[in-house]
Motif scaffolding. Sequence first.
Motif, PDB file in Angstrom:
ATOM      1  N   THR A  90       0.777  -1.121   0.182  1.00  0.00           N
ATOM      2  CA  THR A  90       0.084   0.135  -0.368  1.00  0.00           C
ATOM      3  C   THR A  90       0.740   0.933  -0.108  1.00  0.00           C
ATOM      4  O   THR A  90       0.617   2.129  -0.817  1.00  0.00           O
ATOM      5  CB  THR A  90      -1.097  -0.064   1.309  1.00  0.00           C
ATOM      6  N   PRO A 121      -4.505   2.938  -9.552  1.00  0.00           N
ATOM      7  CA  PRO A 121      -6.060   3.949  -7.867  1.00  0.00           C
ATOM      8  C   PRO A 121      -7.025   2.850  -7.645  1.00  0.00           C
ATOM      9  O   PRO A 121      -7.051   1.376  -7.450  1.00  0.00           O
ATOM     10  CB  PRO A 121      -6.697   3.842  -9.495  1.00  0.00           C
ATOM     11  N   GLY A 122      -6.946   2.997  -6.100  1.00  0.00           N
ATOM     12  CA  GLY A 122      -7.759   2.542  -5.367  1.00  0.00           C
ATOM     13  C   GLY A 122      -7.111   1.353  -4.332  1.00  0.00           C
ATOM     14  O   GLY A 122      -8.470   0.616  -4.119  1.00  0.00           O
ATOM     15  N   LEU A 170      -8.086   0.981  -0.930  1.00  0.00           N
ATOM     16  CA  LEU A 170      -9.323   0.428  -0.744  1.00  0.00           C
ATOM     17  C   LEU A 170      -9.739  -1.230  -0.979  1.00  0.00           C
ATOM     18  O   LEU A 170     -10.340  -2.042  -0.597  1.00  0.00           O
ATOM     19  CB  LEU A 170     -10.456   0.954  -1.308  1.00  0.00           C
ATOM     20  N   TYR A 171      -8.691  -1.882  -2.123  1.00  0.00           N
ATOM     21  CA  TYR A 171      -9.188  -2.840  -2.549  1.00  0.00           C
ATOM     22  C   TYR A 171      -8.432  -3.595  -1.495  1.00  0.00           C
ATOM     23  O   TYR A 171      -8.887  -4.727  -1.052  1.00  0.00           O
ATOM     24  CB  TYR A 171      -8.335  -3.263  -4.090  1.00  0.00           C
ATOM     25  N   PHE A 178     -13.075   8.101  -2.836  1.00  0.00           N
ATOM     26  CA  PHE A 178     -13.129   7.711  -3.856  1.00  0.00           C
ATOM     27  C   PHE A 178     -12.508   8.855  -4.361  1.00  0.00           C
ATOM     28  O   PHE A 178     -12.343   8.451  -5.281  1.00  0.00           O
ATOM     29  CB  PHE A 178     -14.551   7.612  -4.730  1.00  0.00           C
ATOM     30  N   LEU A 204      -8.646   8.145  -4.569  1.00  0.00           N
ATOM     31  CA  LEU A 204      -8.391   6.867  -4.565  1.00  0.00           C
ATOM     32  C   LEU A 204      -8.221   6.756  -6.190  1.00  0.00           C
ATOM     33  O   LEU A 204      -7.263   5.820  -6.865  1.00  0.00           O
ATOM     34  CB  LEU A 204      -8.916   5.641  -3.881  1.00  0.00           C
ATOM     35  N   PHE A 205      -9.167   6.971  -7.102  1.00  0.00           N
ATOM     36  CA  PHE A 205      -9.760   6.761  -8.319  1.00  0.00           C
ATOM     37  C   PHE A 205      -9.515   7.469  -8.808  1.00  0.00           C
ATOM     38  O   PHE A 205     -10.345   7.783 -10.317  1.00  0.00           O
ATOM     39  CB  PHE A 205     -10.744   5.600  -8.633  1.00  0.00           C
TER      40      PHE A 205
END
Length: 859
Positions: A391, A399-400, A403-404, A460, A463-464
């Motif tokens: 991470t 991206p993201g 979160l994953y 969001f 992150l994306f």
Amino acid sequence: MEYIGEHLLPGQAGHFFILVSLVASLVAAFAYFKAVHAAPEEKSGWLKLGRWAFYTEAVAILAIFAALFHILYHHLFEYKYAWQHTSLSLEFKYIMSAFWEGQEGSTLLWAFWHCVLGLIVIKREKQWEAPVMSILSFAQFFLATMVVGIYVFGVKIGSNPFILLRDSGLLDEAPAMHVDFDVTKPIRPDYLSMITDGNDLNPLLQNYWMVIHPPVLFLGFASTLIPFAFAMAGLWTRDIKGWVSRAIPWTLFSIAFLGLGIMMGAKWAYESLNFGGYWAWDPVENASLVPWMIMVSGLHTLLIYKHTGYSLRSSFIFLALSFLFIIYSTFLTKSGVLGDSSVHAFADIGMNGQLFLFLIVFVWITAFFAATTNKQRLIITGVTAALSLATYFLAEYIPGFPLYVILSGIITFIVLLNKQVPTVAKEESVSSREFWMFIGSIIFFLSAIIIIFQTSLPVFNKLFNANAAPGENDEFHYNKIQVLVAFVIGILTAITQYLKYKSTSGKFLIKKIGIPTLISAIVAGLILAFGNINYDKHGMGFLINIWLALVATVYATIANAAYIWVGFKGNLKNSGGAVAHFGFALMLVGMIISSSKKEILSWNTSGIAVPFGEGSKEKTGENLTLVKGIPMQMGDYMVTYVGDSSHPKKQQTFFKIHFKSKKHNEEFTLLPNAFVNYKGNEGLMANPSSKHYWNHDVFTYVSSFYKPNELDDTASFRPHRVTVGDTVFYSRGYMLIEKVAAKDNLPVEGFAKTDTGYTATVKVQELNGPSYQADLLLIKGGGQVLFQSQDTIMAQSLVLQLNDADQNGITVGVKESSSVLEYLTLKAYKFPYINLVWAGVIFLVIGCVMAMARRIRLG
């Protein structure tokens, strides 16, 4: 180089104890970890080591508190934290507000409450001490890393509250510090002599609620760890049932104090923020509300399991998610990601990666404890370390990715949980209490998820690399869903307590709930018929939803009040749940009525339109412009801007607004204040002022104001030498000197026996118009003018002052000015039955504490 005037010992001591806290918490976590599975002859040794390490941790936190408080109290501006959050003019009562205004101080507050709760666990929870304290101490270790402020392999770990100002880089911001530093040269040894004051506490936080609200809120935050730790301890020790009885009182405690802290923040917002109420679905408000809602769901599934054996898996999930969302809310608040969408989020101080790591590790800890074999736990430990490291390096490129990692940990936890925790195969009866309690818990949980999803849109986006945005009306976007949730929860709260566990006959239910239902129908019908609930801002469909929610919450209020007698035969000692439900329902009734019946009083009838600028939330037609000294009609009131005064040391203006009712023989004065925020945010900030009645509040705040100053005013005073009875002419009439008197004693601060005071009364007469009176004051001492007052006749654009006086007469200064006009725009609301909200909170907290005490007795 030695720097003159620095006090280094408090900071050195504070940082030393941070390191002690870091080491002690890690030792405590390890010792208690070893005690969980140690042989009986070794267990007591590990427990003793864990206890003494935690005691050391608690002493270290107290020492850190004392060191930082000393720095703030004595305004030691050589420290960045003291300069950034205090000033010489800051009142003593707000020193603690300054303590937790910054991220470091609020983290220490959180750690302090962990210590308090941990000491209680050591004292009372002997059977569960080792696993619970291991998890709590590990959380303390993470909190300690957030304030340690050291570099490991070039990576900064935490933000040290004891960093010196000269080491922080803030000396480069010379304009903000009102000093003149040449940043291209080394820092001067006497640099402290050039720092005249601190940056001050944000004026919005200079409110008594901000002295008491954060400690209660962070007690609520800290307390969510205890039910979580009990749940994880149950999985860890394979005692997946025994922990429930011990966790229920702690869950009730957490619900009581987290809920109280949230609503104390709402009360602060009502008194200090100008968004026109106590709740605005602000992201930071939501971030604390969501864990509370999930904790409430967890409490109800715990009670279901306690009585029926159902819903144990759900209890694990809800308690785990409640604490995890506390960590997530900490990320939202402290990362700076909400800086543009929240009125009270912190700025980013570079701990985003660390905050995400805190969340990731504890998400995967749940999976670790849910694992059924040592091999699985070893694999999960390796995966956690690898994903945490990945991470740090990959979040910027994929991206993201964080979160994953979090979602994969939650999924892993749920999969392993299903393998370890058995389920009851028997179907639940639709007529049973537990069935509808579970339905209510799920609805409450889903409501929380909807809220946090909407709140997380800025995350969001980050992150994306997206640009998702909420609807144009953010408040309505939440309300249109939550008003339906209020309807369903209201009905369930009213009926469910009257049901029996396992199964309930229709005849029994009707017998018990028939009368409360009839009374509720009558009361709700009267409110709808005569309460004028006609909120049509968003159409008839939304209004119908408000009616339904109001009926349901009135039903819940009356049904739960009746259940104290129907279900508990008037035994208040055992009726904590009914009292808490009554308070919650009463709070919802107050929210629905006060919000749907909130009435704007300040419609602009003055004809003076003040533009608020592009992007402002204010609308000209909803703000009444008041010219100083001139009464204006505002609904049933005549309102007068009487005067104002300025803070002696800050850019803050206090306004005196007088209200006189036309229908009732009543007068009152409100004292709102306003300022241009000198803590970095542009625009006018306002502290409201309210008049409280039993059935409504008159809520006001200043939305703009104009006060002329010497630069605006090009006119000058013209002196006139006169005596009593003389006349002075001006462009629109004349002035008559009616009375002059010399005084050797005046109730004025600093007036000495050797001083002489002169007062003069001047009648101002407009030709063919009204007359006015001006009262002037002059104080002389030692042959010099010590003080002279000015009196402004707004309607005539006149300013008068007494320039000089002696036994031969007086000199009156007269100024005719086009810049005399002073005005403000006032926003005023009427909040009906707002006190139901605050009363509901009180009953909710009392009910939870009563239920907690009962569970402790039963335990």
